[in-house]
Design a protein around this motif. Structure first.
Motif, PDB file in Angstrom:
ATOM      1  N   UNK A 132     -51.441 -84.345 -84.820  1.00 27.67           N
ATOM      2  CA  UNK A 132     -52.616 -85.065 -85.299  1.00 27.67           C
ATOM      3  C   UNK A 132     -53.903 -84.501 -84.710  1.00 27.67           C
ATOM      4  N   UNK A 133     -54.984 -84.741 -85.426  1.00 20.57           N
ATOM      5  CA  UNK A 133     -56.323 -84.363 -84.975  1.00 20.57           C
ATOM      6  C   UNK A 133     -57.202 -85.600 -85.045  1.00 20.57           C
ATOM      7  N   UNK A 134     -57.881 -85.887 -83.943  1.00 22.39           N
ATOM      8  CA  UNK A 134     -58.777 -87.033 -83.862  1.00 22.39           C
ATOM      9  C   UNK A 134     -60.175 -86.554 -83.520  1.00 22.39           C
ATOM     10  N   UNK A 135     -61.135 -87.119 -84.201  1.00 26.97           N
ATOM     11  CA  UNK A 135     -62.541 -86.933 -83.853  1.00 26.97           C
ATOM     12  C   UNK A 135     -62.958 -88.265 -83.247  1.00 26.97           C
ATOM     13  N   UNK A 136     -63.009 -88.317 -81.933  1.00 26.73           N
ATOM     14  CA  UNK A 136     -63.183 -89.594 -81.251  1.00 26.73           C
ATOM     15  C   UNK A 136     -61.926 -90.422 -81.470  1.00 26.73           C
ATOM     16  N   UNK A 137     -62.075 -91.596 -82.017  1.00 27.81           N
ATOM     17  CA  UNK A 137     -60.921 -92.457 -82.293  1.00 27.81           C
ATOM     18  C   UNK A 137     -60.483 -92.376 -83.753  1.00 27.81           C
ATOM     19  N   UNK A 138     -61.140 -91.525 -84.541  1.00 31.87           N
ATOM     20  CA  UNK A 138     -60.848 -91.419 -85.969  1.00 31.87           C
ATOM     21  C   UNK A 138     -59.817 -90.336 -86.233  1.00 31.87           C
ATOM     22  N   UNK A 139     -58.726 -90.711 -86.881  1.00 30.73           N
ATOM     23  CA  UNK A 139     -57.718 -89.747 -87.322  1.00 30.73           C
ATOM     24  C   UNK A 139     -58.319 -88.942 -88.466  1.00 30.73           C
ATOM     25  N   UNK A 140     -58.422 -87.625 -88.288  1.00 25.77           N
ATOM     26  CA  UNK A 140     -59.050 -86.784 -89.311  1.00 25.77           C
ATOM     27  C   UNK A 140     -58.084 -85.761 -89.901  1.00 25.77           C
ATOM     28  N   UNK A 141     -56.923 -85.561 -89.253  1.00 27.46           N
ATOM     29  CA  UNK A 141     -55.954 -84.615 -89.777  1.00 27.46           C
ATOM     30  C   UNK A 141     -54.566 -84.909 -89.270  1.00 27.46           C
ATOM     31  N   UNK A 142     -53.572 -84.592 -90.084  1.00 33.95           N
ATOM     32  CA  UNK A 142     -52.185 -84.791 -89.680  1.00 33.95           C
ATOM     33  C   UNK A 142     -51.298 -83.781 -90.385  1.00 33.95           C
ATOM     34  N   UNK A 186     -42.837 -78.547 -93.793  1.00 35.00           N
ATOM     35  CA  UNK A 186     -44.069 -79.310 -93.736  1.00 35.00           C
ATOM     36  C   UNK A 186     -44.010 -80.317 -94.877  1.00 35.00           C
ATOM     37  N   UNK A 187     -43.951 -81.591 -94.520  1.00 32.73           N
ATOM     38  CA  UNK A 187     -43.893 -82.625 -95.548  1.00 32.73           C
ATOM     39  C   UNK A 187     -45.285 -82.975 -96.052  1.00 32.73           C
ATOM     40  N   UNK A 188     -46.259 -82.998 -95.168  1.00 29.83           N
ATOM     41  CA  UNK A 188     -47.651 -83.208 -95.544  1.00 29.83           C
ATOM     42  C   UNK A 188     -48.563 -82.451 -94.588  1.00 29.83           C
ATOM     43  N   UNK A 189     -49.653 -82.018 -95.135  1.00 27.65           N
ATOM     44  CA  UNK A 189     -50.759 -81.495 -94.347  1.00 27.65           C
ATOM     45  C   UNK A 189     -51.995 -82.170 -94.914  1.00 27.65           C
ATOM     46  N   UNK A 190     -52.473 -83.171 -94.202  1.00 30.69           N
ATOM     47  CA  UNK A 190     -53.582 -83.988 -94.682  1.00 30.69           C
ATOM     48  C   UNK A 190     -54.795 -83.828 -93.778  1.00 30.69           C
ATOM     49  N   UNK A 191     -55.937 -83.628 -94.385  1.00 28.29           N
ATOM     50  CA  UNK A 191     -57.197 -83.505 -93.656  1.00 28.29           C
ATOM     51  C   UNK A 191     -58.256 -84.258 -94.449  1.00 28.29           C
ATOM     52  N   UNK A 192     -59.020 -85.087 -93.753  1.00 27.36           N
ATOM     53  CA  UNK A 192     -60.102 -85.784 -94.447  1.00 27.36           C
ATOM     54  C   UNK A 192     -61.011 -84.760 -95.120  1.00 27.36           C
ATOM     55  N   UNK A 193     -61.476 -85.054 -96.331  1.00 33.66           N
ATOM     56  CA  UNK A 193     -62.302 -84.086 -97.065  1.00 33.66           C
ATOM     57  C   UNK A 193     -63.475 -83.531 -96.270  1.00 33.66           C
ATOM     58  N   UNK A 194     -64.135 -84.360 -95.489  1.00 33.28           N
ATOM     59  CA  UNK A 194     -65.303 -83.901 -94.721  1.00 33.28           C
ATOM     60  C   UNK A 194     -64.933 -82.887 -93.639  1.00 33.28           C
ATOM     61  N   UNK A 195     -63.662 -82.783 -93.291  1.00 30.61           N
ATOM     62  CA  UNK A 195     -63.209 -81.882 -92.226  1.00 30.61           C
ATOM     63  C   UNK A 195     -62.500 -80.645 -92.770  1.00 30.61           C
ATOM     64  N   UNK A 196     -62.322 -80.562 -94.061  1.00 29.53           N
ATOM     65  CA  UNK A 196     -61.639 -79.415 -94.642  1.00 29.53           C
ATOM     66  C   UNK A 196     -62.542 -78.183 -94.599  1.00 29.53           C
ATOM     67  N   UNK A 197     -61.907 -77.047 -94.363  1.00 26.53           N
ATOM     68  CA  UNK A 197     -62.591 -75.748 -94.363  1.00 26.53           C
ATOM     69  C   UNK A 197     -63.735 -75.666 -93.367  1.00 26.53           C
TER      70      UNK A 197
END
Length: 108
Positions: free
Chosen positions: A43-53, A66-77
């Motif tokens: 997982x990736x957290x920006x502060x307490x917010x989960x932003x990627x998994x 890899x079953x999922x690779x999820x990243x909040x849109x604002x953190x992609x690329x």
């Protein structure tokens, strides 16, 4: 950014609101928690917010899927790949996993 390798504390109550920002849908809390317990979760957290998994399902020898690779849109690329690799030396999946995921256009 904080990265957690094999995040055993990842809870469906945190994961589902995050998922719904990437893949909106109706998900069952109990089934999601059961699924999270069966995968290695990076997982990736920006502060307490989960932003990627990144969820990896493996039988424990040689291969994982890899079953999922999820990243909040604002953190992609954003180019955080090198930071992610440096955060967990010797614990992260092979660099090929990240190259493959980057080719799909979904990488931290």
């Amino acid at each position: 950014m904080e990265y957690k390798v094999d995040d055993k504390g990842l809870d469906a109550a945190v994961f589902l609101p995050f998922v719904n920002r990437v893949w909106p849908g109706e998900y069952d809390m109990e089934r999601t928690q059961a699924a999270l317990s069966k995968t290695m979760n990076i997982t990736a957290y920006d502060g307490k917010t989960l932003v990627g998994c990144l969820r990896i399902l493996s039988y424990g020898c040689y291969f994982g899927t890899i079953t999922e690779l999820l990243v909040l849109p604002a953190y992609q690329k954003r180019g955080d790949r090198q930071q992610a690799l440096a955060a967990c030396p010797g614990k992260c999946p092979d660099d090929a996993v990240f190259r493959r995921a980057a080719g799909a256009g979904r990488i931290l």
